[in-house]
Design an enzyme around this catalytic site. Structure first.
Site, PDB file in Angstrom:
ATOM      1  N   ASP A   1       0.836  -1.194   0.000  1.00  0.00           N
ATOM      2  CA  ASP A   1       0.000   0.000   0.000  1.00  0.00           C
ATOM      3  C   ASP A   1       0.873   1.248   0.000  1.00  0.00           C
ATOM      4  O   ASP A   1       1.847   1.342   0.769  1.00  0.00           O
ATOM      5  CB  ASP A   1      -0.898  -0.033   1.246  1.00  0.00           C
ATOM      6  CG  ASP A   1      -1.826   1.151   1.337  1.00  0.00           C
ATOM      7  OD1 ASP A   1      -2.686   1.288   0.447  1.00  0.00           O
ATOM      8  OD2 ASP A   1      -1.682   1.940   2.290  1.00  0.00           O
TER       9      ASP A   1
ATOM     10  N   GLU B   1       1.731  -0.513  -5.041  1.00  0.00           N
ATOM     11  CA  GLU B   1       0.778   0.546  -5.370  1.00  0.00           C
ATOM     12  C   GLU B   1       1.642   1.786  -5.579  1.00  0.00           C
ATOM     13  O   GLU B   1       2.147   2.364  -4.607  1.00  0.00           O
ATOM     14  CB  GLU B   1      -0.226   0.770  -4.244  1.00  0.00           C
ATOM     15  CG  GLU B   1      -1.250   1.838  -4.597  1.00  0.00           C
ATOM     16  CD  GLU B   1      -2.205   2.160  -3.455  1.00  0.00           C
ATOM     17  OE1 GLU B   1      -3.394   2.413  -3.732  1.00  0.00           O
ATOM     18  OE2 GLU B   1      -1.758   2.165  -2.285  1.00  0.00           O
TER      19      GLU B   1
END
Length: 671
Positions: free
Chosen positions: A311, A348
């Protein structure tokens, strides 16, 4: 102090007890509070030894609960706010109880010869899902297992994953987490889990087991069951920030032990927030970097997971000056670690800091979420169609063609390949595929933020009616648009990622930011209407095509050169009339119909022709010649409600076929 070096971080079982170490370089004293169920005791740790506080703990074993208390200076300008009254969690805790204490566990487990599936990237189909949301409403899973790790390992779910061709399950965060105080005040909770409380402990609420040891064992059993079914497990991991938020947030662990070591702090002692969540974990500090690497190794070595989706990964690769560095020590460690470098690593590729958009800029062997694929596919099939119908301009076909071919503009450098692109049209964050076709605007009122949260620019199109409708013509058009989105996803070069439930057209009722909705808004409803069951068959047909035809699983970027002497080019692009497309056509926004011929590198294998019609009217498309072949067979057509591949629709070279308005066809060479 008799030690020259501290023991391994955290609580380590040894014969007759345990060893313990925690980093708190700025503390003046650290106390360990222990509770084995029979008695409580406090142990003053020795230290600091190279910044670590340590102890030998005779008699400590599985089931012992413990917390920490750190004393030291209060100096806000250096982000030091020690308070010995505050109980703190061990950053290396392997399990947590529901009262917030760390718990010592027995690491042994019968893996029964577990072998990771190790699907190559080129053969992988990812499926992003939530532990609770996937099974909370699944009628084929016993009620006491729904919404749990055990539910994910149940044969009913594995059977569905097999049916739709999934190889790899990507789970939203399973690290122990808590809900933000602001959410609790609104009567909501953090559902997605991007608010980590511990980097080693699995989230207890996701287990059917009621005790911490059982939670860990249940997670392991889930992985074992999925592996036995040939399904890999990737974890969405949140190392960019923690649940402690900013300095006004709760002190739970890292901040109370040594905020200056674990967090990015500015010259005034304030948190540097590149996550949007109040703090940023500082992987420039050796101890913070070691903690994250140890966590990753634990989940691979002890919990047997197959990889990670990082993330806000840009925040993990920022140097001391805050600039993104693809050769950041943490990223280098991931690429060179003998264990971690063999797993699936997915970035990401953005954060909210300056220069935070970095799609295509991570080093191999990373793959990346390709947001440009998401945006360009949505634009072509949805927002541009709405614009054209309204008499406005579109964007043409150039960017869609680039995404179909593997996004070489983003990943065609630095020894990378099409498999560096994780293609997706939807994810947990945003509209579902069905909602993209049913809503022009977000409808996030249930989140309690006045509908201000969530993205406002979604490239969606409601097909002239906002939300549900009884108009069958509108519903039929929406279903075709869903098939166009999913069809494009599953035939493009790169690695496709389905968002759970899109394969049967699930809705979140227009909510595009359901992070706090642990209810029917987010849970998958497995009671399908006929069109939903048919859509599942369509997805299964598309993944089967992908498995059976190597040209849909490119390992290298396409060049336009012949694949063998006398054979076709690896890729060629044609106009509806069958003529090669030139630069002028590609730059023309009116160009919305074309074909893409993928030549097989092996004469014994099949070539694939993709016909794309983005026009709002039917278009006659000419089937191009293929050296050494005789004819084509239609394999899939998004204009068809049914996915029946048994029909014998064969055509010869030079024949014209009708492409329905806004449709996608797949033809295979025969003979």
């Amino acid at each position: 102090m008799s030690r020259e070096l501290p023991p391994a971080p955290g609580m380590t079982l040894v014969p007759g007890g345990a060893e313990f170490a925690v980093y708190a370089a700025h503390a003046t004293g650290v106390t360990l509070s222990l509770d084995d169920g029979h008695r409580e005791r406090r142990v003053e740790l020795e230290g600091p030894l190279h910044g670590w506080w340590c102890a030998d703990l005779p008699g400590v074993g599985p089931g012992t609960r413990y917390t920490l208390h750190a004393d030291g200076p209060v100096d806000p300008g250096r982000s030091l706010r020690y308070d010995a009254r505050t109980p703190l969690l061990d950053p290396y805790a392997r399990a947590l109880d529901f009262g917030g204490s760390a718990v010592v566990i027995d690491p042994t487990f019968d893996w029964g010869g577990d072998v990771p599936p190790r699907h190559p990237w080129s053969s992988s189909v990812l499926y992003e899902g939530h532990v609770r949301g996937l099974t909370m409403l699944h009628p084929g899973i016993p009620s006491h297992l729904r919404g749990t790790y055990a539910g994910l390992g149940h044969p009913a779910l594995i059977e569905h994953l097999h049916r739709i061709g999934v190889t790899t399950l990507e789970l939203l965060p399973v690290h122990a987490f808590v809900s933000e105080p602001a959410l609790l005040q609104r009567g909501l909770i953090n559902y997605w889990g991007y608010n980590s409380l511990g980097f080693f402990a699995p989230h207890g609420r996701y287990a059917a087991a009621a005790d911490p040891q059982g939670v860990v064992d249940e997670f392991k059993a889930m992985v074992r069951a999925l592996h036995a079914g040939g399904i890999e497990v990737i974890l969405d991991v949140v190392y960019n920030h923690t649940a402690e938020q900013g300095i006004d947030g709760p002190t739970l662990s890292w901040r109370g032990l040594d905020a200056a070591a674990y967090y990015r702090i500015d010259a005034f002692g304030r948190d540097v927030d590149m996550s949007g969540c109040g703090n940023t974990f500082d992987l420039c500090h050796p101890v913070a970097c070691q903690l994250v690497l140890d966590s990753l190794r634990y989940w691979v070595g002890e919990m047997h997971v197959d990889g990670f989706r990082f993330d806000l990964a840009v925040a993990l690769g920022r140097d001391k000056n805050g600039d993104y560095d693809p050769d950041h020590p943490f990223l280098v460690a991931l690429r060179t670690d003998p264990l971690l470098s063999t797993t699936k690593l997915v970035a990401e590729p953005w954060d909210i800091g300056f220069g935070g958009w970095r799609t295509g800029q991570f080093p191999p062997p990373f793959s990346e979420w390709n947001d440009r694929f998401r945006d360009d596919v949505r634009t072509f099939w949805l927002s541009d169609v709405a614009s054209v119908l309204g008499g406005g301009p579109g964007h043409g076909s150039r960017m869609l063609a680039t995404r179909l071919a593997g996004s070489q503009d983003l990943f065609g450098h630095g020894h990378r390949a099409p498999t560096a692109s994780i293609n997706f049209v939807t994810a947990h964050d945003g509209f579902t595929a069905a909602d993209l076709t049913a809503y022009d605007e977000k409808h996030n009122e249930a989140n309690g933020e006045g509908n201000r949260d969530g993205a406002s620019h979604n490239r969606s199109w409601n097909h002239t009616v906002e939300g549900p409708t009884d108009d069958e013509a509108v519903n039929a058009a929406r279903r075709r648009s869903i098939r166009n989105l999913l069809g494009t996803l599953l035939i493009s070069s790169g690695v496709p990622m389905l968002c759970a439930g899109d394969e049967f057209g699930r809705t979140q009722y227009g909510n595009n930011n359901a992070y706090c909705q642990d209810n029917e808004i987010s849970w998958l409803d497995w009671r399908w209407e006929p069109w939903q069951a048919e859509l599942v068959d369509q997805v299964a047909a598309l993944t089967r095509l992908r498995r059976e035809h190597a040209v849909l699983r490119q390992r290298r970027f396409l060049t336009g050169d012949p694949v063998y002497e006398g054979g076709p080019a690896d890729v060629s692009w044609r106009s509806p009339e069958g003529a090669p497309l030139g630069a002028q056509e590609w730059e023309d926004p009116a160009t919305r119909s074309f074909s893409m011929l993928l030549g097989s590198a092996n004469a014994a294998e099949t070539d694939i022709l993709l016909i794309v019609n983005g026009q709002t009217h039917p278009v006659q498309m000419t089937l191009p010649d293929i050296p050494g072949r005789q004819r084509y067979r239609l394999m899939w057509d998004s204009a068809a409600e049914e996915a029946d591949l048994s029909r014998e629709d064969e055509r010869g070279f030079g024949d014209q076929v009708k492409a329905a308005p806004c449709s996608l066809q797949v033809w295979a060479s025969v003979g």
